[in-house]
Write an enzyme that holds these catalytic residues in place. Structure first.
Site, short mmCIF file in Angstrom:
data_model
loop_
_atom_site.label_atom_id
_atom_site.label_comp_id
_atom_site.label_asym_id
_atom_site.label_seq_id
_atom_site.Cartn_x
_atom_site.Cartn_y
_atom_site.Cartn_z
N GLU A 454 -55.86 -23.40 0.98
CA GLU A 454 -55.00 -22.27 0.31
C GLU A 454 -54.25 -22.83 -0.94
OE1 GLU A 454 -54.46 -19.18 0.66
OE2 GLU A 454 -54.94 -18.38 2.63
N HIS A 501 -63.23 -17.49 -0.41
CA HIS A 501 -62.78 -16.58 0.50
C HIS A 501 -63.72 -15.22 0.23
CE1 HIS A 501 -59.49 -14.32 3.09
NE2 HIS A 501 -60.84 -14.19 3.46
N ASP A 511 -60.24 -13.97 -4.06
CA ASP A 511 -59.73 -15.17 -3.95
C ASP A 511 -61.03 -16.17 -3.87
OD1 ASP A 511 -59.32 -14.27 -1.52
OD2 ASP A 511 -58.46 -16.12 -0.83
#
Length: 627
Positions: A454, A501, A511
């Site tokens: 992330e 993603h 994303d």
């Protein structure tokens, strides 16, 4: 012993290429490894002994194979080692490994075979290219030839070693008292308990303070520079055992100024007067194991206000390290003296029993299922087959909270934006919840086979002109690239499985968005990139010829790995997949239209030889089982 440290170097090719910079070291290289319990040192060298690179990672030993927790630590350490070594050596340059490993007995025994298999898996070598031996044998070979001399090593346990002309290792000491185990865990525990007993003999009751003042502050048994925590633990082990058995540790008897609680007649003034003294009740003195409900008794010598007895509950007499008498009001009675003798005898007996129990407990191992781990299959690879990149949409503080508390979402790593910093939130060997409903190339439920990163980034903002995506700081991208390199090296992830993603969930997710610089990952040698010359030629053709239809686009996108409907029409789902493809390879325009440039890119990407890569990743050239 069948080989020496020079065995690997002798098997290398004799050529000596010119020195190259770190990260591109090519030619035949040998890896030397010195693995200890607290630190592992490694060095890459050429056959002539020229040092190419060196470094350090966490420690490991062969003893970690004995427990499941130890095997997890061993796997993590070997992954870090492989990442560090492979980041210095060019693909295929590493030809062999000579490892000296603490705690390894027979090199060809079960532990030796397991370690060779694990090292081979992480470093991309064959088990026959790896020689494992104990660190003591390695040190001996560095000094002597077989049959020449003796090595005495003084560390956490002293060891003497000798290797005869037949290559057989003879050793004494180490984990035992044959030569001496000074500095070892058992030795520290014995010395600590001996000190406890000596202090108790000198000052009864002093050992109860060992946790805060006794052993920790005064013991000189531990060698200089070593931790003294084992001494503290050993000193308090009998006390902890007593507590777990339900024994209480009372304080001294109440002083004569204590006001009893049962009757107003024994006031502080009366208790301190010459007419009143404290003593144990006779019932307690007669007790040898568990006493009855004993009590203190205030005995008046005259008959002032203390005409009645005042009682205060006695502490349990199971173990009472400090005697409560003689009271100030008078000498102890005969039964008090008799009880004091019994108390001292009981104290010594229980203290010795508990100390022996603590030593036995330190040496005992719990009964567990005995599993034979002598056979290691070559048919295996890492659980992590994919690497998925995300952005968070929220700031760092909120991202950390969501990813680490009850939000039912997590990732293995979080990369802060300013200042750039990498946080590991989930162990790579465990499953993080970052992908959700996902698909790539026939694989689903990618959470179970992927590592998630992330990146802190606000995502996009809706404006009258449409969505505006936020850029990524270059320092943050640099850290992401370094992190991806390390993960790929540890797990052997293929370049075509480093994804966003949105790649595994087109339409549902955007994303890491069009601002994520996939081209920089290609320049770093992590992913392949379409050949610009071929794209230009194909685009010129499609600008004059008809652009292929939806059937062609859908088949080509599915060939790459996207979950694409095969409807033959440009529906919403197909547009979303095209837009995701464009975000990666043409981020300036990702409308989802079937235009000439997109068709050219799609044809080059799906045609053999159309994708260029700086150098293939090790996993790209290795056969792998289908996910």
């Amino acid at each position: 012993m069948s080989s020496t440290p020079s065995a690997i170097a002798d098997s290398l090719a004799p050529d000596r290429p010119a020195p190259v910079r770190a990260g591109t070291a090519s030619g035949p290289l040998g890896l030397g490894l010195d693995a200890g319990g607290t630190q592992t040192r490694w060095a890459l060298a050429r056959p002539d002994g020229t040092l190419v690179a060196r470094g350090e990672v966490g420690g490991f030993s062969a003893l970690l194979l004995d427990t499941s927790a130890g095997r997890v630590v061993l796997a993590q350490t070997l992954q870090s080692l492989a990442a560090a070594v492979l980041s210095q050596a060019a693909p295929g340059a590493l030809r062999g490994l000579q490892a000296g490993i603490t705690g390894l007995g027979e090199p060809d025994g079960p532990a030796g075979r397991q370690l060779r298999a694990l090292l081979a898996q992480q470093l991309g070598l064959a088990p026959t290219q790896i020689q494992c031996d104990s660190d003591i044998a390695q040190a001996w070979h560095a000094l002597f030839r077989p049959g020449e001399g003796y090595l005495v090593y003084a560390g956490t346990g002293a060891i003497a070693a000798f290797i005869d002309e037949a290559g057989t290792l003879h050793r004494a000491g180490g984990r035992g008292p044959l030569l001496g185990d000074e500095g070892g865990g058992q030795w520290i525990a014995r010395e600590a308990l001996a000190l406890v007993w000596r202090r108790e003999d000198d000052s009864p009751g002093a050992w109860t303070d060992s946790r805060s003042r006794g052993i920790c502050s005064t013991s000189s048994a531990a060698p200089t520079g070593r931790r003294r925590a084992p001494s503290c633990t050993a000193a308090t082990a009998p006390r902890d055992a007593a507590r777990s058995a339900g024994w209480r540790w009372p304080s001294r008897a109440p002083p004569r100024t204590t006001t009893p609680t049962r009757s107003p007649c024994c006031t502080a003034r009366a208790a301190s007067s010459p007419g009143c003294r404290w003593r144990w009740c006779a019932g307690w003195a007669r007790a040898r194991s568990a006493p009855p409900d004993a009590s203190w008794t205030c005995i008046p010598r005259s008959k002032p206000a203390c005409a009645t007895r005042c009682r205060k509950t006695c502490p349990s007499p199971s173990i009472n390290p400090t005697p409560p008498w003689p009271p100030r009001g008078g000498p102890p009675s005969r039964h008090e003296k008799r009880h004091e003798q019994r108390r001292k005898s009981l104290m010594k007996t229980k203290l010795l029993t508990l100390a022996a129990a603590a030593l036995l407990a330190a040496c005992a191992t719990p009964t567990a299922l005995q599993i034979d781990r002598t056979h290691v299959s070559e048919n295996q690879d890492s659980r992590a087959q994919f690497l998925i990149i995300h952005y968070t949409v929220i700031d760092f503080e909120k991202s950390m909270k969501v990813l680490t508390t009850g939000g039912k979402v997590s990732a293995h790593y979080l990369v802060q934006e300013t200042p750039s910093k990498v946080y590991q939130l989930v162990d790579e060997n465990r499953r993080a919840w970052h992908g959700g409903v996902s698909y790539w190339g026939g694989a689903t439920n990618l959470n179970s086979a992927s590592i998630g990163i992330e990146i802190v980034n606000p995502g996009f903002t809706e404006t009258p002109m449409g969505r505006v995506y936020a850029p990524y700081p270059q320092a943050q991208i640099d850290d992401v690239i370094k992190l991806v390199k390390e993960i790929v090296a540890r797990h052997g992830i293929r370049s075509d499985r480093i994804l966003g993603h949105n790649d595994i969930a087109p339409g549902r997710k955007q994303d890491p968005g069009p601002e994520f610089p996939w081209k920089q990952l290609a320049d770093a040698g992590l992913i392949a990139w379409p050949d610009a010359a071929q794209v230009q030629i194909k685009q010129a053709i499609y600008q004059v010829a008809p652009v292929p239809d939806a059937v062609w686009f859908q088949k080509r996108l599915a060939q790459i790995g996207y979950q694409t409907p095969q409807t033959g029409i440009l529906d919403t789902a197909t547009r979303e997949v095209i837009s995701t493809f464009q975000m990666k390879y043409r981020p300036a325009n990702f409308t989802g239209d079937m235009d000439a440039e997109t068709a050219a890119l799609l044809e080059v990407v799906t045609t053999p030889g159309g994708m260029l890569m700086k150098k293939p990743l090790p996993a790209d050239n290795q056969p792998r089982s289908a996910y």
